[in-house]
Design a protein around this motif. Structure first.
Motif, PDB file in Angstrom:
ATOM      1  N   GLN A 210       0.831  -1.200   0.000  1.00 49.14           N
ATOM      2  CA  GLN A 210       0.000   0.000   0.000  1.00 49.14           C
ATOM      3  C   GLN A 210       0.869   1.255   0.000  1.00 49.14           C
ATOM      4  O   GLN A 210       2.019   1.250   0.439  1.00 49.14           O
ATOM      5  CB  GLN A 210      -0.935   0.000   1.208  1.00 49.14           C
ATOM      6  CG  GLN A 210      -1.753  -1.264   1.360  1.00 49.14           C
ATOM      7  CD  GLN A 210      -2.511  -1.644   0.109  1.00 49.14           C
ATOM      8  OE1 GLN A 210      -3.257  -0.820  -0.451  1.00 49.14           O
ATOM      9  NE2 GLN A 210      -2.323  -2.883  -0.363  1.00 49.14           N
ATOM     10  N   SER A 211       0.285   2.341  -0.496  1.00 45.70           N
ATOM     11  CA  SER A 211       1.035   3.600  -0.553  1.00 45.70           C
ATOM     12  C   SER A 211       1.200   4.195   0.839  1.00 45.70           C
ATOM     13  O   SER A 211       0.360   3.976   1.734  1.00 45.70           O
ATOM     14  CB  SER A 211       0.300   4.599  -1.445  1.00 45.70           C
ATOM     15  OG  SER A 211      -0.911   5.014  -0.832  1.00 45.70           O
ATOM     16  N   ASP A 212       2.289   4.940   1.007  1.00 43.16           N
ATOM     17  CA  ASP A 212       2.538   5.582   2.305  1.00 43.16           C
ATOM     18  C   ASP A 212       1.408   6.538   2.678  1.00 43.16           C
ATOM     19  O   ASP A 212       1.027   6.648   3.852  1.00 43.16           O
ATOM     20  CB  ASP A 212       3.863   6.339   2.273  1.00 43.16           C
ATOM     21  CG  ASP A 212       5.068   5.412   2.224  1.00 43.16           C
ATOM     22  OD1 ASP A 212       4.862   4.178   2.271  1.00 43.16           O
ATOM     23  OD2 ASP A 212       6.211   5.913   2.135  1.00 43.16           O
ATOM     24  N   GLY A 213       0.866   7.206   1.674  1.00 43.89           N
ATOM     25  CA  GLY A 213      -0.205   8.155   1.940  1.00 43.89           C
ATOM     26  C   GLY A 213      -1.444   7.464   2.493  1.00 43.89           C
ATOM     27  O   GLY A 213      -2.063   7.946   3.452  1.00 43.89           O
ATOM     28  N   TRP A 214      -1.810   6.338   1.880  1.00 44.02           N
ATOM     29  CA  TRP A 214      -2.996   5.609   2.355  1.00 44.02           C
ATOM     30  C   TRP A 214      -2.768   5.072   3.763  1.00 44.02           C
ATOM     31  O   TRP A 214      -3.655   5.142   4.615  1.00 44.02           O
ATOM     32  CB  TRP A 214      -3.303   4.453   1.404  1.00 44.02           C
ATOM     33  CG  TRP A 214      -4.553   3.704   1.780  1.00 44.02           C
ATOM     34  CD1 TRP A 214      -5.830   3.983   1.387  1.00 44.02           C
ATOM     35  CD2 TRP A 214      -4.641   2.581   2.660  1.00 44.02           C
ATOM     36  NE1 TRP A 214      -6.704   3.095   1.957  1.00 44.02           N
ATOM     37  CE2 TRP A 214      -6.015   2.214   2.741  1.00 44.02           C
ATOM     38  CE3 TRP A 214      -3.712   1.833   3.378  1.00 44.02           C
ATOM     39  CZ2 TRP A 214      -6.450   1.151   3.513  1.00 44.02           C
ATOM     40  CZ3 TRP A 214      -4.154   0.775   4.157  1.00 44.02           C
ATOM     41  CH2 TRP A 214      -5.504   0.437   4.225  1.00 44.02           C
TER      42      TRP A 214
END
Length: 425
Positions: A210-214
């Motif tokens: 998963q993306s760091d932002g999510w």
């Protein structure tokens, strides 16, 4: 490259009991919580016959006859002493060690001249078992989270035989992440695990994609640090010198509900004495005290009440007489008749070292001077030599209704002269 090992004692409380009673080997055994309430430790055999963690003890009684289940009361003096023995052995294997809990310890392996970490791990297991009798599992990873994950798999895999090193090959880490449900990752709570499941994230490996932002939006900065560790980036360093405690608590559930003020008072005196002794052992003094008592919330058919009182200790102190006096003042102020109290306790807060106490022109520490310090040192010394409670304040009969139920407690094999194991010729 950072390398960490997590050494975890297997079924620790049960293992401690088996050291001194080998007849328990191979049998389903549980250790119960205070007042013999529920299962807090289970042997592998107990898990096989269906004993769940935190299962109420009264629901397990039928297993005693049908499956030979052995139900033991908790013996925390024994477990604490055995823990210190295990940790002292582990400290000989690495100059950097962090005691994470009573049965877990992180070791810093960075820079150690070890070629085969798996063989080294098996040496740890053999040494701890030989010197203490406690079986352990070892997990090794490039971060503390991966070491924790490796330890979990080492326990479950027969091939690993209690030791798993994930630092040798990146493919091993990927395989381990794919085998680990996201809810079993260290630092991922039940709420986050449920949220991940809704979004199709089932394994630790899925989480790393998963993306760091999510991750930060969904799980916050703490969750992001956990994922970074799963990816192999060290975030949590070894805490070899933990900071001083800010609070300490001594409380107990009563063996049966009590209504009389005198009985609750005796319990509070006992708890206050123990809390004061604990902070003296840590070289701390308390700036405030909280005393509480409440009724049985599991009995809605009975009147409910909770008393709670905060007393400032000015100046801060570790003196047992002063702490008992403050606890009793708080109890008397908040007391209400007509209720069956099921639990009470004393919490010491605002703990500091004596040299860090804010000074003023008009007061000095209550336990300053030669005589108060000598008195407390003498009391602590006698209790250390003769056993907890040899010298104390107040009156706490063993058959008092507020004393805990512990009908199946084993002897204090290592902490009481009167209960040392005897070898018969």
């Amino acid at each position: 490259m950072a390398v960490y090992a997590l050494v975890d004692c297997n079924n620790f409380y049960v293992s401690c009991e088996r050291v001194f009673n080998p007849a328990l080997e191979g049998k389903p055994v549980i250790v119960m919580s205070n007042n013999d309430g529920c299962a807090v430790a289970r042997s592998a055999e107990a898990k096989i016959i269906g004993v769940d963690m935190a299962a109420p003890a009264f629901k397990l009684r039928h297993l005693v006859e049908s499956h030979g289940l052995v139900m033991l009361s908790s013996n925390y003096a024994l477990y604490g002493d055995m823990s210190e023995r295990v940790m002292s052995v582990l400290a000989t294997f690495s100059p950097g060690a962090e005691v994470y809990s009573i049965d877990e310890c992180f070791l810093d392996l960075d820079g150690l001249p070890v070629d085969d970490l798996t063989a080294w791990s098996q040496q740890i297991r053999a040494t701890v078992r030989r010197w203490t009798g406690i079986p352990v599992s070892v997990g090794i990873g490039s971060t503390k989270t991966l070491a924790k994950l490796a330890n979990r798999l080492a326990k479950k895999s027969k091939k690993a035989n209690g030791a798993l090193d994930l630092t040798g090959n990146p493919k091993w880490v990927e395989a381990a992440l794919k085998q680990t449900p996201v809810g079993d990752v260290w630092g991922i709570g039940r709420q986050y695990a449920a949220h991940c499941g809704v979004n199709g994230i089932c394994t630790a490996y899925d989480l790393t994609l998963q993306s760091d932002g999510w991750i930060k939006k969904t799980m916050g900065a703490v969750g992001l640090r956990t994922v970074m560790e799963l990816r192999g980036t060290p975030v949590h360093t070894l805490d070899t010198a933990p900071s001083d405690r800010q609070t300490t608590c001594c409380s107990r559930s009563f063996g049966e509900a009590v209504e009389g003020f005198d009985q609750v008072r005796d319990a509070v005196v006992t708890f206050a004495s123990r809390a004061a002794e604990k902070i003296r052992g840590q070289g701390l003094v308390a700036g405030a005290l909280q005393v509480f008592a409440y009724t049985d919330r599991f009995r809605p058919d009975q009147p409910q009440f909770s008393l709670n009182s905060l007393i400032r200790l000015s100046p801060p102190t570790s003196s047992t007489p002063h702490i008992i006096g403050a606890a009793l003042r708080g109890l008397e102020t908040s007391w209400r008749d007509g209720y069956g109290y099921k639990k009470a306790g004393v919490i010491l807060v605002d703990l500091v070292r004596p040299e860090d106490i804010p000074r003023d022109l008009f007061s000095q520490p209550q336990d300053a001077g030669v005589k108060p310090k000598a008195l407390m040192a003498a009391v602590d010394g006698i209790n250390s030599k003769l056993g907890k409670g040899a010298v104390g304040y107040g009156f706490a009969p063993k058959d008092a209704p507020w004393q805990m139920r512990c009908d199946n407690r084993t002897p204090s094999y290592t902490t009481s002269w009167d209960e040392l194991p005897v070898v018969k010729a």
